[in-house]
Motif scaffolding. Structure first.
Motif, PDB file in Angstrom:
ATOM      1  N   ARG A   1     -40.217  -3.333 -59.886  1.00  0.00           N
ATOM      2  CA  ARG A   1     -41.185  -2.273 -59.590  1.00  0.00           C
ATOM      3  C   ARG A   1     -42.091  -2.060 -60.794  1.00  0.00           C
ATOM      4  O   ARG A   1     -41.687  -2.284 -61.929  1.00  0.00           O
ATOM      5  CB  ARG A   1     -40.474  -0.959 -59.288  1.00  0.00           C
ATOM      6  N   ASP A   2     -43.302  -1.585 -60.514  1.00  0.00           N
ATOM      7  CA  ASP A   2     -44.205  -1.254 -61.622  1.00  0.00           C
ATOM      8  C   ASP A   2     -43.876   0.148 -62.126  1.00  0.00           C
ATOM      9  O   ASP A   2     -42.952   0.804 -61.632  1.00  0.00           O
ATOM     10  CB  ASP A   2     -45.675  -1.399 -61.213  1.00  0.00           C
ATOM     11  N   LYS A   3     -44.651   0.628 -63.117  1.00  0.00           N
ATOM     12  CA  LYS A   3     -44.337   1.924 -63.735  1.00  0.00           C
ATOM     13  C   LYS A   3     -44.514   3.098 -62.775  1.00  0.00           C
ATOM     14  O   LYS A   3     -44.010   4.186 -63.021  1.00  0.00           O
ATOM     15  CB  LYS A   3     -45.164   2.126 -64.997  1.00  0.00           C
ATOM     16  N   GLU A   4     -45.194   2.872 -61.646  1.00  0.00           N
ATOM     17  CA  GLU A   4     -45.360   3.912 -60.626  1.00  0.00           C
ATOM     18  C   GLU A   4     -44.251   3.847 -59.577  1.00  0.00           C
ATOM     19  O   GLU A   4     -44.228   4.656 -58.661  1.00  0.00           O
ATOM     20  CB  GLU A   4     -46.726   3.759 -59.936  1.00  0.00           C
ATOM     21  N   GLY A   5     -43.369   2.847 -59.678  1.00  0.00           N
ATOM     22  CA  GLY A   5     -42.294   2.684 -58.702  1.00  0.00           C
ATOM     23  C   GLY A   5     -42.668   1.828 -57.508  1.00  0.00           C
ATOM     24  O   GLY A   5     -41.884   1.693 -56.571  1.00  0.00           O
ATOM     25  N   VAL A   6     -43.853   1.240 -57.533  1.00  0.00           N
ATOM     26  CA  VAL A   6     -44.304   0.382 -56.435  1.00  0.00           C
ATOM     27  C   VAL A   6     -43.603  -0.970 -56.546  1.00  0.00           C
ATOM     28  O   VAL A   6     -43.579  -1.583 -57.616  1.00  0.00           O
ATOM     29  CB  VAL A   6     -45.837   0.198 -56.473  1.00  0.00           C
TER      30      VAL A   6
ATOM     31  N   ALA B   1     -38.236   6.935 -54.494  1.00  0.00           N
ATOM     32  CA  ALA B   1     -39.578   7.417 -54.860  1.00  0.00           C
ATOM     33  C   ALA B   1     -39.679   8.936 -54.760  1.00  0.00           C
ATOM     34  O   ALA B   1     -40.390   9.565 -55.550  1.00  0.00           O
ATOM     35  CB  ALA B   1     -40.625   6.762 -53.961  1.00  0.00           C
TER      36      ALA B   1
END
Length: 161
Positions: free
Chosen positions: A25-30, A153
């Motif tokens: 996941r990226d830093k946004e949780g995506v 999330a």
């Protein structure tokens, strides 16, 4: 920065149907990518080590930087931290993992199993399906894992039974 959760699973220890899974996941949780790999007849310890190895390989393929790894295997994390392989059967994957860690410089941390539900689901999927699968992004994930991703999330708590 990316975060990857990895987990290994085995039906029996040692047993048939060992596998591993991980989710990036990226830093946004995506969700960027995820994997579910079938390993065959191994122990839980080897499955955990191979899952970490496959997770780092995926990060290298994605050209990820600032990698944070979470695993619920204290044995694997301690082996990497000490630079010593606890099982001769895992020596090949240990050496490869150490080289990947040297190049990628990930931060590797322990997480409780509740914080590793998505990776656990992917590892169990590999054991049940006996096939290797890679997912690109969140929409491709199986329904159970999409639910876990949404709960994570939202910051919903996970209670132990």
């Amino acid at each position: 920065m990316v975060k990857i959760n990895v987990d290994g699973a085995c039906k029996g220890n040692p047993g048939v149907g060992g596998g591993g899974g991980g989710i990036v996941r990226d830093k946004e949780g995506v969700v960027i990518a995820a994997f579910s790999k079938f390993y065959g007849d191994y122990t839980n310890t080897i499955a955990e080590l191979r899952a970490l190895n496959d997770g780092l390989k995926l990060c290298a393929k994605l050209e990820a930087t600032g990698i944070v790894v979470n695993s619920d295997s204290k044995v694997t994390i301690q082996s990497i931290a000490k630079g010593r392989c606890g099982s001769w059967k895992g020596w090949y994957w240990f050496q490869e993992t150490m080289e990947l860690a040297r190049v990628l410089k990930p931060m590797i941390y322990f997480t409780f199993r509740e914080g590793n539900r998505a990776a656990d689901g992917l590892a169990k999927l590999s054991c049940d399906s006996a096939v290797d699968t890679e997912f690109q992004g969140g929409p491709e994930l199986p329904p159970d894992l999409r639910r876990i991703k949404r709960e994570d999330a939202c910051g919903l708590p996970v209670l132990r039974k």
